[in-house]
Design a protein around this motif. Sequence first.
Motif, PDB file in Angstrom:
ATOM      1  N   ASN A  61       0.819  -1.211   0.000  1.00 50.34           N
ATOM      2  CA  ASN A  61       0.000   0.000   0.000  1.00 50.34           C
ATOM      3  C   ASN A  61       0.853   1.261   0.000  1.00 50.34           C
ATOM      4  O   ASN A  61       0.366   2.339  -0.359  1.00 50.34           O
ATOM      5  N   ALA A  62       2.103   1.143   0.433  1.00 53.37           N
ATOM      6  CA  ALA A  62       2.980   2.311   0.501  1.00 53.37           C
ATOM      7  C   ALA A  62       3.710   2.576  -0.814  1.00 53.37           C
ATOM      8  O   ALA A  62       4.425   3.576  -0.921  1.00 53.37           O
ATOM      9  N   LEU A  63       3.534   1.724  -1.814  1.00 52.97           N
ATOM     10  CA  LEU A  63       4.297   1.881  -3.053  1.00 52.97           C
ATOM     11  C   LEU A  63       3.914   3.155  -3.808  1.00 52.97           C
ATOM     12  O   LEU A  63       4.785   3.843  -4.357  1.00 52.97           O
ATOM     13  N   VAL A  64       2.622   3.465  -3.853  1.00 58.64           N
ATOM     14  CA  VAL A  64       2.201   4.691  -4.548  1.00 58.64           C
ATOM     15  C   VAL A  64       2.657   5.937  -3.791  1.00 58.64           C
ATOM     16  O   VAL A  64       3.242   6.850  -4.392  1.00 58.64           O
ATOM     17  N   PRO A  65       2.437   6.019  -2.464  1.00 62.60           N
ATOM     18  CA  PRO A  65       3.014   7.151  -1.725  1.00 62.60           C
ATOM     19  C   PRO A  65       4.536   7.247  -1.870  1.00 62.60           C
ATOM     20  O   PRO A  65       5.087   8.348  -1.926  1.00 62.60           O
ATOM     21  N   ALA A  66       5.210   6.096  -1.930  1.00 65.22           N
ATOM     22  CA  ALA A  66       6.667   6.106  -2.091  1.00 65.22           C
ATOM     23  C   ALA A  66       7.051   6.710  -3.437  1.00 65.22           C
ATOM     24  O   ALA A  66       8.021   7.470  -3.539  1.00 65.22           O
ATOM     25  N   TRP A  67       6.294   6.358  -4.478  1.00 67.08           N
ATOM     26  CA  TRP A  67       6.552   6.957  -5.796  1.00 67.08           C
ATOM     27  C   TRP A  67       6.379   8.475  -5.712  1.00 67.08           C
ATOM     28  O   TRP A  67       7.188   9.236  -6.247  1.00 67.08           O
ATOM     29  N   GLY A  68       5.320   8.915  -5.017  1.00 64.73           N
ATOM     30  CA  GLY A  68       5.103  10.348  -4.857  1.00 64.73           C
ATOM     31  C   GLY A  68       6.245  11.020  -4.125  1.00 64.73           C
ATOM     32  O   GLY A  68       6.690  12.114  -4.501  1.00 64.73           O
ATOM     33  N   ALA A  69       6.754  10.373  -3.067  1.00 61.60           N
ATOM     34  CA  ALA A  69       7.868  10.939  -2.300  1.00 61.60           C
ATOM     35  C   ALA A  69       9.123  11.061  -3.164  1.00 61.60           C
ATOM     36  O   ALA A  69       9.903  12.010  -3.003  1.00 61.60           O
ATOM     37  N   ARG A  70       9.319  10.111  -4.068  1.00 62.16           N
ATOM     38  CA  ARG A  70      10.493  10.192  -4.954  1.00 62.16           C
ATOM     39  C   ARG A  70      10.382  11.383  -5.915  1.00 62.16           C
ATOM     40  O   ARG A  70      11.384  12.027  -6.240  1.00 62.16           O
ATOM     41  N   GLN A  71       9.171  11.682  -6.360  1.00 63.12           N
ATOM     42  CA  GLN A  71       8.984  12.843  -7.238  1.00 63.12           C
ATOM     43  C   GLN A  71       9.182  14.141  -6.451  1.00 63.12           C
ATOM     44  O   GLN A  71       9.736  15.118  -6.978  1.00 63.12           O
ATOM     45  N   ILE A  72       8.750  14.144  -5.199  1.00 64.93           N
ATOM     46  CA  ILE A  72       8.947  15.317  -4.348  1.00 64.93           C
ATOM     47  C   ILE A  72      10.438  15.579  -4.144  1.00 64.93           C
ATOM     48  O   ILE A  72      10.901  16.718  -4.184  1.00 64.93           O
ATOM     49  N   ALA A  73      11.196  14.498  -3.933  1.00 65.12           N
ATOM     50  CA  ALA A  73      12.645  14.636  -3.753  1.00 65.12           C
ATOM     51  C   ALA A  73      13.277  15.280  -4.983  1.00 65.12           C
ATOM     52  O   ALA A  73      14.136  16.169  -4.870  1.00 65.12           O
ATOM     53  N   LYS A  74      12.852  14.856  -6.165  1.00 66.86           N
ATOM     54  CA  LYS A  74      13.385  15.450  -7.406  1.00 66.86           C
ATOM     55  C   LYS A  74      13.027  16.922  -7.494  1.00 66.86           C
ATOM     56  O   LYS A  74      13.843  17.749  -7.902  1.00 66.86           O
ATOM     57  N   PHE A  80      18.843  10.559  -5.528  1.00 64.64           N
ATOM     58  CA  PHE A  80      19.257   9.396  -4.760  1.00 64.64           C
ATOM     59  C   PHE A  80      19.760   8.298  -5.693  1.00 64.64           C
ATOM     60  O   PHE A  80      19.167   8.049  -6.738  1.00 64.64           O
ATOM     61  N   GLU A  81      20.843   7.667  -5.277  1.00 66.51           N
ATOM     62  CA  GLU A  81      21.372   6.511  -6.010  1.00 66.51           C
ATOM     63  C   GLU A  81      21.500   5.336  -5.035  1.00 66.51           C
ATOM     64  O   GLU A  81      22.227   5.423  -4.051  1.00 66.51           O
ATOM     65  N   VAL A  82      20.753   4.263  -5.313  1.00 70.96           N
ATOM     66  CA  VAL A  82      20.781   3.080  -4.452  1.00 70.96           C
ATOM     67  C   VAL A  82      21.833   2.115  -4.970  1.00 70.96           C
ATOM     68  O   VAL A  82      21.811   1.716  -6.142  1.00 70.96           O
ATOM     69  N   ARG A  83      22.739   1.726  -4.090  1.00 65.08           N
ATOM     70  CA  ARG A  83      23.814   0.806  -4.468  1.00 65.08           C
ATOM     71  C   ARG A  83      23.789  -0.421  -3.555  1.00 65.08           C
ATOM     72  O   ARG A  83      23.257  -0.373  -2.461  1.00 65.08           O
ATOM     73  N   GLY A  84      24.358  -1.540  -4.041  1.00 68.58           N
ATOM     74  CA  GLY A  84      24.438  -2.751  -3.235  1.00 68.58           C
ATOM     75  C   GLY A  84      23.163  -3.573  -3.237  1.00 68.58           C
ATOM     76  O   GLY A  84      22.911  -4.338  -2.295  1.00 68.58           O
ATOM     77  N   CYS A 107      12.324  10.188   2.280  1.00 73.87           N
ATOM     78  CA  CYS A 107      12.653   9.947   0.870  1.00 73.87           C
ATOM     79  C   CYS A 107      13.545   8.713   0.727  1.00 73.87           C
ATOM     80  O   CYS A 107      13.490   8.017  -0.295  1.00 73.87           O
ATOM     81  N   VAL A 108      14.366   8.444   1.726  1.00 75.44           N
ATOM     82  CA  VAL A 108      15.199   7.234   1.719  1.00 75.44           C
ATOM     83  C   VAL A 108      14.316   5.996   1.793  1.00 75.44           C
ATOM     84  O   VAL A 108      14.502   5.030   1.048  1.00 75.44           O
ATOM     85  N   LEU A 109      13.337   6.021   2.696  1.00 74.08           N
ATOM     86  CA  LEU A 109      12.388   4.903   2.792  1.00 74.08           C
ATOM     87  C   LEU A 109      11.641   4.729   1.480  1.00 74.08           C
ATOM     88  O   LEU A 109      11.369   3.597   1.052  1.00 74.08           O
ATOM     89  N   ALA A 110      11.314   5.839   0.821  1.00 74.72           N
ATOM     90  CA  ALA A 110      10.612   5.769  -0.460  1.00 74.72           C
ATOM     91  C   ALA A 110      11.462   5.106  -1.531  1.00 74.72           C
ATOM     92  O   ALA A 110      10.938   4.437  -2.432  1.00 74.72           O
ATOM     93  N   GLU A 111      12.772   5.265  -1.445  1.00 70.06           N
ATOM     94  CA  GLU A 111      13.676   4.604  -2.384  1.00 70.06           C
ATOM     95  C   GLU A 111      13.805   3.114  -2.076  1.00 70.06           C
ATOM     96  O   GLU A 111      13.888   2.273  -2.975  1.00 70.06           O
ATOM     97  N   VAL A 226      22.706  11.956  -3.218  1.00 71.43           N
ATOM     98  CA  VAL A 226      22.786  11.138  -2.006  1.00 71.43           C
ATOM     99  C   VAL A 226      23.007   9.686  -2.419  1.00 71.43           C
ATOM    100  O   VAL A 226      22.310   9.171  -3.295  1.00 71.43           O
ATOM    101  N   TYR A 227      23.984   9.036  -1.790  1.00 76.95           N
ATOM    102  CA  TYR A 227      24.208   7.609  -2.013  1.00 76.95           C
ATOM    103  C   TYR A 227      23.523   6.809  -0.903  1.00 76.95           C
ATOM    104  O   TYR A 227      23.729   7.079   0.288  1.00 76.95           O
ATOM    105  N   ILE A 228      22.721   5.838  -1.296  1.00 73.42           N
ATOM    106  CA  ILE A 228      22.141   4.890  -0.351  1.00 73.42           C
ATOM    107  C   ILE A 228      22.825   3.554  -0.614  1.00 73.42           C
ATOM    108  O   ILE A 228      22.648   2.961  -1.681  1.00 73.42           O
ATOM    109  N   THR A 229      23.615   3.086   0.343  1.00 72.64           N
ATOM    110  CA  THR A 229      24.411   1.873   0.154  1.00 72.64           C
ATOM    111  C   THR A 229      23.873   0.740   1.024  1.00 72.64           C
ATOM    112  O   THR A 229      23.855   0.844   2.251  1.00 72.64           O
TER     113      THR A 229
END
Length: 277
Positions: A61-74, A80-84, A107-111, A226-229
């Motif tokens: 259920n959080a996937l759509v809000p997470a997508w929204g949070a990623r657009q807000i971050a932009k 954000f770049e997720v690595r590993g 925004c990290v949780l959204a990623e 931001v790097y998320i490792t």
Amino acid sequence: MVLGVSCSSIGVALLLLLVVVCAVSDAARYRIKFILFIILSAIAATWCIPYMFLRPKHWANALVPAWGARQIAKLLGMQFEVRGKENIVSDTGCVVLINHQSGLDLCVLAELWPVMKRCTVISKKEILYLGPFGLASWLWGTIFIDRLQAEHARNTMNSTADIINNRKAKLCLFPEGKRHSGTTLLPFKKGAFHVAIASQTPIQPVVVSKYYFINDNLKKFGSGKVYITILPPIPTTGLTKDNLTDLMDKSYEVMNKAFQETSQEVYALHVETTKAK
């Protein structure tokens, strides 16, 4: 028609004024960005509540809000770049440890949510009563804890181990316990490690590089990377409470090292390189 044109003109004028204010004042830009973040995040989290009722308390259920949070971050100038990703625990649940810097960690949780899957979080019970946002949090499976009732809090933490195993859930926690913007991580609290040992599931360390483009003291909020490792999991199979301190020390060591290295890396690539040009 005339009224509509007048309203549009006023809207455009206000937008231009906002842009000018942001351009000339760091403090104004800082405050406006955080206000936009709060308002837009609330909208992103709650507009699809009716859809969430089709599968209450489900992580997806959080996937759509997470997508929204990623657009807000932009929109706010955060990349954000997720690595590993190859290190993600896939066959069991786990306890995900994330360093805590700001309210922007949402925004990290959204990623992480769509990448790691089956994620959930623990939140203080008061969030449940924040109107539509509290309802949305409950609908995407947040585990609420009453910090004022020690016995209730302990029971909730104990039952969380069962949730991790039964749902193969990834419980996301901030082990430092509070936000900070220093050059090293704060000492870790014990709660997350008690849960990991009780559930006998691995710890998944996740390190977020320093938000070098934000300075709360100087009221600056620029744009940046931001790097998320996602680091290799740390096993807890066979460990008991007697191993708690060693587990905490090991987790802190690998996360603090990665935090310092990735923070230096992102700064060198995206700040020093820009200055050199």
